[in-house]
Motif scaffolding. Structure first.
Motif, PDB file in Angstrom:
ATOM      1  N   ILE B  10      34.858  44.785  41.734  1.00  0.00           N
ATOM      2  CA  ILE B  10      35.595  43.408  42.114  1.00  0.00           C
ATOM      3  C   ILE B  10      34.463  42.269  42.135  1.00  0.00           C
ATOM      4  O   ILE B  10      33.812  42.371  43.302  1.00  0.00           O
ATOM      5  N   ALA B  11      34.885  41.387  40.829  1.00  0.00           N
ATOM      6  CA  ALA B  11      34.222  40.581  41.274  1.00  0.00           C
ATOM      7  C   ALA B  11      34.647  38.896  41.255  1.00  0.00           C
ATOM      8  O   ALA B  11      36.082  39.158  42.455  1.00  0.00           O
ATOM      9  N   THR B  12      33.809  37.422  41.992  1.00  0.00           N
ATOM     10  CA  THR B  12      34.828  36.682  43.261  1.00  0.00           C
ATOM     11  C   THR B  12      35.903  35.866  41.871  1.00  0.00           C
ATOM     12  O   THR B  12      36.938  35.654  42.553  1.00  0.00           O
ATOM     13  N   ASP B  13      35.720  36.564  41.110  1.00  0.00           N
ATOM     14  CA  ASP B  13      36.325  35.824  40.151  1.00  0.00           C
ATOM     15  C   ASP B  13      37.269  36.254  39.340  1.00  0.00           C
ATOM     16  O   ASP B  13      38.814  36.067  38.896  1.00  0.00           O
ATOM     17  N   ARG B  14      37.289  37.413  39.585  1.00  0.00           N
ATOM     18  CA  ARG B  14      37.915  38.434  38.774  1.00  0.00           C
ATOM     19  C   ARG B  14      38.165  39.819  39.567  1.00  0.00           C
ATOM     20  O   ARG B  14      37.455  40.133  39.362  1.00  0.00           O
ATOM     21  N   LEU B  79      31.983  45.024  45.247  1.00  0.00           N
ATOM     22  CA  LEU B  79      32.199  44.145  44.939  1.00  0.00           C
ATOM     23  C   LEU B  79      30.831  43.208  44.978  1.00  0.00           C
ATOM     24  O   LEU B  79      29.605  43.124  45.564  1.00  0.00           O
ATOM     25  N   ALA B  80      31.069  41.425  43.919  1.00  0.00           N
ATOM     26  CA  ALA B  80      29.668  41.259  43.698  1.00  0.00           C
ATOM     27  C   ALA B  80      30.343  40.045  43.635  1.00  0.00           C
ATOM     28  O   ALA B  80      31.464  39.602  43.274  1.00  0.00           O
ATOM     29  N   ASP B  81      29.124  38.568  43.192  1.00  0.00           N
ATOM     30  CA  ASP B  81      29.764  37.423  42.695  1.00  0.00           C
ATOM     31  C   ASP B  81      30.174  37.722  41.497  1.00  0.00           C
ATOM     32  O   ASP B  81      30.727  36.890  41.254  1.00  0.00           O
TER      33      ASP B  81
END
Lengths: 302, 136
Positions: B10-14, B79-81
């Motif tokens: 899961i990235a911050t934008d999707r 979880l990543a930027d």
């Protein structure tokens, strides 16, 4: 009976304003669409981050990590509390700004010593408001160099803010850090929310919205729990601040849209009333003229 | 067919990836780490780097920047930027970012600025590297 010219001028000025509010309504609705999209894209991350960190923390051995330090040796009235408040950059968005500022003031009133409260306000409106209230003798200090806009939240901005507060915390310039923002429950209901950011405590992690809480048996931390936490906490702070920024921006656009919609509607109502009045005045004027002409003709005949 | 585990990236934008995975290789802060189904519970941090995961016997690659991973025997969460496939990387943008960062590094900066620029440079280099390696 009011003057016809007056009414006409009034109607045209209302029409001008109607044009503006209508344009603002359209603009904010397109911005809202964008903000909604980014909110939907960020939400999975935001919730997952909370639930994951929570389950990670449950298995973290007690570490003497800096950001967990509750500093219980400092008495309540001497604790320096930092508040990150997210407001809007512009007004004309209904009660959005008013609500968040009032809520912040209530929160500040709860603190035992207002001179130890430090405000970090994002957004022009909130900053102006608190600057004025400080001039009037409200004792909370405002960080004047904390200049961040709330328009189009970016991860980079969130990172800068997170770094700033973490630095202040580690330098003992702050003992507690809270984040105050507006949370969107649904498109009509908004709620002000306070989240404690620092010090990190296990209990302030509420259940995540999706309720996924996986039990992790004893986890190992590579390379070491301290190292992982050192990395994880800034990451977490950044994620939370970013999520709050996205949420608040979405709320702002939502309330602006609602406010502008209401303004457009009431302008339309006013125009309707006024044009009725105008027509009546015009009719009265015509009637009067006819009566005068008739009266004049009748007197000539006699 | 190898045993699989549930992987969520899961990235911050999707949500980048959600599904079964046979084998996952990540760059953790102290080196490469391979994860198969039934791995012991583990938490570690991911700096900017490369990530590959095997789905149906095929390796898939991605460029990832700063995040962390929680591994459990039957599932893993990253979880990543940001997280991008090699073909999604905008080479021009990454190249520009690299040049901008290099330019900045030549100037006098505070330590904090220096770290930020360095991280930006890292991200740009990583993107370029991965897109060159896997996407021609």
């Amino acid at each position: 009976m009011p003057n016809m010219r007056e009414i006409r001028e009034r109607i045209s000025s209302i029409q001008q304003i109607l044009k503006i509010t209508n344009a603002m309504y359209l603009m904010s609705s397109s911005k809202l669409k964008k903000a909604r999209k980014s909110l939907e894209a960020t939400e999975p991350y935001f919730y997952k981050l909370q639930s994951t960190i929570e389950s990670v923390l449950e298995h973290t051995p007690h570490t003497r990590q800096l950001f967990f330090d509750r500093r219980t040796d400092i008495p309540e009235e001497k604790r320096k509390k930092g508040y990150i408040v997210i407001t809007a950059d512009k007004g004309l968005c209904g009660s959005y700004n008013h609500n968040i500022m009032k809520y912040t003031e209530q929160e500040l009133a709860k603190a035992p010593s207002p001179e130890n409260c430090y405000l970090f306000v994002m957004g022009q409106v909130g900053r102006m408001h608190f600057q004025n209230s400080i001039r009037k003798g409200n004792a909370a200090a405002l960080d004047a160099e904390f200049l961040y806009t709330t328009q189009n939240p970016t991860l980079y901005r969130a990172m800068e803010i997170a770094e700033l507060v973490l630095k202040k915390f580690s330098e003992h310039k702050l003992d507690e850090v809270y984040l105050i923002y507006t949370n969107m429950i649904n498109s009509n209901v908004q709620e002000n929310k306070t989240v404690q950011l620092l010090p990190f405590s296990r209990r302030h992690f509420g259940k995540a919205a999706d309720g996924t809480m996986k039990k992790l048996p004893k986890a190992s931390f590579v390379p070491s729990p301290e190292k992982v936490m050192e990395y994880l906490i800034p990451q977490y702070a950044k994620g939370i601040i970013y999520g709050a920024m996205v949420e608040a921006f979405c709320c702002e656009q939502q309330s602006r849209m609602t406010a502008m919609d209401a303004a457009t509607n009431s302008a339309k109502d006013m125009i309707k009333d006024l044009s009725l009045l105008y027509n009546r005045a015009r009719q009265a004027a015509i009637t009067q003229e006819i009566t005068e002409v008739c009266g004049g003709a009748a007197s000539l005949q006699e | 067919m190898a045993k699989t585990f549930h992987l969520e990236i899961i990235a911050t934008d999707r949500v980048f990836y959600q599904g079964e995975c046979e084998h996952l290789v990540i760059t953790a802060i102290d080196g490469l780490l391979g994860i198969l189904a039934g791995h012991e519970p583990l938490v570690t941090c991911l700096p900017t780097g490369e990530l590959k995961y095997m789905v149906d016997g095929k390796w898939k690659y991605a460029a990832i920047s700063e995040g962390f991973i929680q591994v459990m025997p039957d599932s893993s969460i990253i979880l990543a930027d940001s997280c991008e496939l090699p073909e999604e990387i905008d080479i021009k943008r990454a190249e520009e970012a690299r040049q901008r960062a290099e330019e900045k590094l030549r100037q006098k900066q505070s330590i904090r600025e220096y770290y930020q620029t360095q991280a930006a440079l890292n991200r740009a280099m990583n993107r370029l590297k991965i897109s060159q390696k896997h996407f021609k």
